[in-house]
Scaffold this active site. Structure first.
Site, PDB file in Angstrom:
ATOM      1  N   ALA A  16      11.050 -34.415 -11.037  1.00 26.60           N
ATOM      2  CA  ALA A  16      12.209 -35.089 -11.634  1.00 26.60           C
ATOM      3  C   ALA A  16      13.164 -34.072 -12.238  1.00 26.60           C
ATOM      4  O   ALA A  16      14.390 -34.207 -12.136  1.00 26.60           O
ATOM      5  CB  ALA A  16      11.745 -36.086 -12.690  1.00 26.60           C
ATOM      6  N   ASN A  39       9.851 -25.119 -19.950  1.00 27.60           N
ATOM      7  CA  ASN A  39       8.651 -25.780 -19.407  1.00 27.60           C
ATOM      8  C   ASN A  39       7.410 -25.257 -20.099  1.00 27.60           C
ATOM      9  O   ASN A  39       7.388 -24.142 -20.607  1.00 27.60           O
ATOM     10  CB  ASN A  39       8.557 -25.513 -17.899  1.00 27.60           C
ATOM     11  CG  ASN A  39       7.554 -26.426 -17.228  1.00 27.60           C
ATOM     12  OD1 ASN A  39       7.633 -27.651 -17.381  1.00 27.60           O
ATOM     13  ND2 ASN A  39       6.602 -25.875 -16.503  1.00 27.60           N
ATOM     14  N   ARG A  40       6.371 -26.109 -20.105  1.00 25.83           N
ATOM     15  CA  ARG A  40       5.092 -25.747 -20.735  1.00 25.83           C
ATOM     16  C   ARG A  40       4.626 -24.378 -20.243  1.00 25.83           C
ATOM     17  O   ARG A  40       4.225 -23.542 -21.025  1.00 25.83           O
ATOM     18  CB  ARG A  40       4.060 -26.829 -20.395  1.00 25.83           C
ATOM     19  CG  ARG A  40       2.669 -26.534 -20.856  1.00 25.83           C
ATOM     20  CD  ARG A  40       1.828 -27.774 -20.815  1.00 25.83           C
ATOM     21  NE  ARG A  40       1.773 -28.419 -19.488  1.00 25.83           N
ATOM     22  CZ  ARG A  40       1.099 -29.528 -19.226  1.00 25.83           C
ATOM     23  NH1 ARG A  40       0.431 -30.130 -20.199  1.00 25.83           N
ATOM     24  NH2 ARG A  40       1.098 -30.055 -18.028  1.00 25.83           N
ATOM     25  N   GLY A  67      11.083 -29.514 -18.855  1.00 27.47           N
ATOM     26  CA  GLY A  67      10.253 -29.852 -17.707  1.00 27.47           C
ATOM     27  C   GLY A  67      10.746 -29.143 -16.458  1.00 27.47           C
ATOM     28  O   GLY A  67      11.928 -28.760 -16.369  1.00 27.47           O
ATOM     29  N   LYS A 103       5.270 -37.184  -4.019  1.00 26.33           N
ATOM     30  CA  LYS A 103       6.666 -36.858  -3.677  1.00 26.33           C
ATOM     31  C   LYS A 103       6.824 -35.527  -2.922  1.00 26.33           C
ATOM     32  O   LYS A 103       7.777 -35.354  -2.176  1.00 26.33           O
ATOM     33  CB  LYS A 103       7.523 -36.813  -4.948  1.00 26.33           C
ATOM     34  CG  LYS A 103       7.799 -38.183  -5.559  1.00 26.33           C
ATOM     35  CD  LYS A 103       8.757 -38.057  -6.733  1.00 26.33           C
ATOM     36  CE  LYS A 103       9.032 -39.388  -7.371  1.00 26.33           C
ATOM     37  NZ  LYS A 103      10.014 -39.304  -8.466  1.00 26.33           N
ATOM     38  N   ASP A 136      16.672 -39.681  -6.754  1.00 29.35           N
ATOM     39  CA  ASP A 136      16.558 -39.390  -8.193  1.00 29.35           C
ATOM     40  C   ASP A 136      17.782 -38.598  -8.684  1.00 29.35           C
ATOM     41  O   ASP A 136      18.301 -38.856  -9.776  1.00 29.35           O
ATOM     42  CB  ASP A 136      15.287 -38.575  -8.489  1.00 29.35           C
ATOM     43  CG  ASP A 136      14.029 -39.439  -8.460  1.00 29.35           C
ATOM     44  OD1 ASP A 136      14.142 -40.669  -8.631  1.00 29.35           O
ATOM     45  OD2 ASP A 136      12.928 -38.879  -8.269  1.00 29.35           O
ATOM     46  N   THR A 173       6.174 -42.334  -4.993  1.00 29.22           N
ATOM     47  CA  THR A 173       6.118 -41.936  -6.399  1.00 29.22           C
ATOM     48  C   THR A 173       4.903 -41.059  -6.654  1.00 29.22           C
ATOM     49  O   THR A 173       4.189 -40.677  -5.710  1.00 29.22           O
ATOM     50  CB  THR A 173       6.213 -43.184  -7.319  1.00 29.22           C
ATOM     51  OG1 THR A 173       6.347 -42.741  -8.664  1.00 29.22           O
ATOM     52  CG2 THR A 173       5.007 -44.098  -7.194  1.00 29.22           C
TER      53      THR A 173
HETATM   54  P1  NAP Z   1       5.779 -34.032 -12.508  1.00 33.95           P
HETATM   55  O1  NAP Z   1       6.333 -33.455 -11.247  1.00 33.95           O
HETATM   56  O2  NAP Z   1       4.308 -34.264 -12.627  1.00 33.95           O
HETATM   57  O3  NAP Z   1       6.251 -33.054 -13.710  1.00 33.95           O
HETATM   58  C1  NAP Z   1       5.847 -33.282 -15.030  1.00 33.95           C
HETATM   59  C2  NAP Z   1       6.539 -32.296 -15.978  1.00 33.95           C
HETATM   60  O4  NAP Z   1       6.138 -32.625 -17.312  1.00 33.95           O
HETATM   61  C3  NAP Z   1       6.142 -30.849 -15.747  1.00 33.95           C
HETATM   62  O5  NAP Z   1       7.213 -30.014 -16.097  1.00 33.95           O
HETATM   63  C4  NAP Z   1       4.971 -30.659 -16.729  1.00 33.95           C
HETATM   64  O6  NAP Z   1       4.805 -29.328 -17.151  1.00 33.95           O
HETATM   65  C5  NAP Z   1       5.489 -31.496 -17.907  1.00 33.95           C
HETATM   66  N1  NAP Z   1       4.422 -31.977 -18.785  1.00 33.95           N
HETATM   67  C6  NAP Z   1       3.547 -32.975 -18.534  1.00 33.95           C
HETATM   68  N2  NAP Z   1       2.722 -33.145 -19.593  1.00 33.95           N
HETATM   69  C7  NAP Z   1       3.088 -32.221 -20.521  1.00 33.95           C
HETATM   70  C8  NAP Z   1       2.619 -31.882 -21.824  1.00 33.95           C
HETATM   71  N3  NAP Z   1       1.601 -32.539 -22.380  1.00 33.95           N
HETATM   72  N4  NAP Z   1       3.226 -30.876 -22.475  1.00 33.95           N
HETATM   73  C9  NAP Z   1       4.260 -30.203 -21.920  1.00 33.95           C
HETATM   74  N5  NAP Z   1       4.755 -30.486 -20.695  1.00 33.95           N
HETATM   75  C10 NAP Z   1       4.165 -31.472 -19.999  1.00 33.95           C
HETATM   76  O7  NAP Z   1       6.434 -35.440 -12.850  1.00 33.95           O
HETATM   77  P2  NAP Z   1       7.932 -35.919 -12.518  1.00 33.95           P
HETATM   78  O8  NAP Z   1       7.933 -36.664 -11.255  1.00 33.95           O
HETATM   79  O9  NAP Z   1       8.831 -34.745 -12.654  1.00 33.95           O
HETATM   80  O10 NAP Z   1       8.191 -37.004 -13.682  1.00 33.95           O
HETATM   81  C11 NAP Z   1       8.393 -36.622 -15.020  1.00 33.95           C
HETATM   82  C12 NAP Z   1       8.810 -37.839 -15.840  1.00 33.95           C
HETATM   83  O11 NAP Z   1      10.059 -38.328 -15.368  1.00 33.95           O
HETATM   84  C13 NAP Z   1       7.832 -39.026 -15.741  1.00 33.95           C
HETATM   85  O12 NAP Z   1       7.714 -39.614 -17.010  1.00 33.95           O
HETATM   86  C14 NAP Z   1       8.525 -39.969 -14.784  1.00 33.95           C
HETATM   87  O13 NAP Z   1       8.188 -41.338 -15.025  1.00 33.95           O
HETATM   88  C15 NAP Z   1       9.982 -39.721 -15.142  1.00 33.95           C
HETATM   89  N6  NAP Z   1      10.898 -40.074 -14.034  1.00 33.95           N
HETATM   90  C16 NAP Z   1      11.864 -40.974 -14.298  1.00 33.95           C
HETATM   91  C17 NAP Z   1      12.735 -41.327 -13.285  1.00 33.95           C
HETATM   92  C18 NAP Z   1      13.796 -42.353 -13.547  1.00 33.95           C
HETATM   93  O14 NAP Z   1      14.334 -42.894 -12.586  1.00 33.95           O
HETATM   94  N7  NAP Z   1      14.148 -42.617 -14.791  1.00 33.95           N
HETATM   95  C19 NAP Z   1      12.627 -40.752 -12.008  1.00 33.95           C
HETATM   96  C20 NAP Z   1      11.630 -39.811 -11.795  1.00 33.95           C
HETATM   97  C21 NAP Z   1      10.754 -39.483 -12.820  1.00 33.95           C
HETATM   98  P3  NAP Z   1       3.844 -28.287 -16.315  1.00 33.95           P
HETATM   99  O15 NAP Z   1       4.703 -27.736 -15.217  1.00 33.95           O
HETATM  100  O16 NAP Z   1       3.464 -27.269 -17.311  1.00 33.95           O
HETATM  101  O17 NAP Z   1       2.685 -29.095 -15.813  1.00 33.95           O
END
Ligand code: NAP
Length: 291
Positions: free
Chosen positions: A139, A158-159, A135, A75, A111, A71
């Site tokens: 994920a 995306n941001r 995003g 990843k 995922d 996690t």
């Molecule tokens: P990640 O690779 O770190 O990506 C985070 C994403 O969120 C990026 O697009 C980032 O934009 C954006 N972001 C973060 N903070 C932000 C803000 N303040 N304003 C605007 N955009 C913002 O993380 P990830 O692994 O993809 O996970 C994302 C979410 O999905 C988490 O909450 C995680 O717990 C959830 N998730 C859930 C499952 C499930 O099974 N339900 C599985 C995997 C993940 P930038 O590119 O601009 O940084």
């Protein structure tokens, strides 16, 4: 309930490595499944810093750990440390599960499959659906891949516009479908949500402790939308509450979480996972963190 074996010399070990992992619900979910099926396995949390990742992966081999979930934040970084990456995880560019197959470490991604099962479970047919995916992280890529494989028309917001464009270009190359990429600003959100039928939050906005935040302002949501928030902590996010107030159907990330866990379990053990029980165990652990 089957008789649970004591931990002994034959106990299989699985776990999750990340940083932090203190609030992971995966141990509750998997240990409940092992107990229910009377399997001689345990599932443990491993807090692994980025600096120790290579050592931790070597440890999977050295300690003969049967399976590991991966996690945040490992990843992507784990990929070059493994012996083989399955084609799906290669295309998504992220590994969330490792299978130790007789000493060979194989990286996979559950995922994307978890998200597809979430859609199927809720009767959502993505074929031809206009989708706004918020995003462009790991994920989001799993979500985009899953949606594209089912024929959805996808806009990625995306941001950073560059992040959206990169994600869209790679996903288009892998899936052979066109993706639109936009910066996630108020004007683009308004335009995209006006045409979207399905909205998926794959950012971490709204995740605990920032539970009052939402990536979308409430006025943009309406009855025509189905809103899926893959954030699962809290179980009901601000975005989901706003969507329901606007008359939209909303689905949280718990289904996807349980499914990605169930698919990992099946990779490691070759047995059908008790999905409903795993979902209940995950919900129980999340509730205990919320209380
Ligand atoms: P990640 O690779 O770190 O990506 C985070 C994403 O969120 C990026 O697009 C980032 O934009 C954006 N972001 C973060 N903070 C932000 C803000 N303040 N304003 C605007 N955009 C913002 O993380 P990830 O692994 O993809 O996970 C994302 C979410 O999905 C988490 O909450 C995680 O717990 C959830 N998730 C859930 C499952 C499930 O099974 N339900 C599985 C995997 C993940 P930038 O590119 O601009 O940084």
């Amino acid at each position: 309930m089957k008789t649970v074996p004591e931990i002994d010399g034959k106990t299989g070990i699985c776990g999750v490595m990340g940083d932090p992992v203190g609030h992971s619900v995966s141990p509750a979910m998997h240990n409940a499944a092992f107990r229910a099926l009377g399997m001689n396995y345990v599932y443990l949390p491993f807090n692994v810093s980025a600096a120790r990742l290579a050592g931790a992966v070597e440890g999977i081999r050295a300690l003969n750990i049967a399976g590991m979930n991966v996690t945040i934040p490992h990843k992507v970084a784990v990929i070059p440390l493994l012996d083989e990456i399955d084609p799906l995880a290669q295309r998504i560019g992220a590994v969330n599960v490792i299978h130790n197959k007789a000493g060979r470490l194989i990286g996979g991604n559950t995922d994307a499959g978890g998200f597809l099962r979430l859609l199927e479970g809720r009767g959502i047919d993505a074929q031809g659906l206009q989708v706004a995916v918020l995003g462009a992280g790991g994920a989001s890529r799993a979500v985009c891949f899953a949606l594209a494989s089912r024929g959805a028309e996808i806009t990625i917001l995306n941001r950073t516009a560059a992040g959206a464009a990169r994600c869209a270009a790679e996903m288009a190359a892998f899936t052979g479908r066109a993706f639109e990429a936009l910066e996630m600003n108020p004007a683009n959100l308004a335009r995209s949500l006006a045409k979207a039928e399905l909205v998926v939050n794959a950012t971490s906005i709204g995740m605990a402790p920032d539970v009052d935040k939402s990536p979308v302002s409430r006025e943009l949501l309406g009855r025509r939308h189905t809103v899926v928030d893959i954030v699962y902590n809290p179980i009901k996010t601000r975005l989901m509450r706003d969507a329901e107030k606007a008359g939209a159907m909303s689905v949280g990330g718990l289904d996807m979480l349980a499914w990605q866990g169930a698919l990992s379990f099946e990779i490691w053990t070759g047995r059908n996972a008790p999905l409903d029980l795993m979902r209940r165990a995950a919900a129980g652990a999340l509730k205990s963190y919320e209380d």
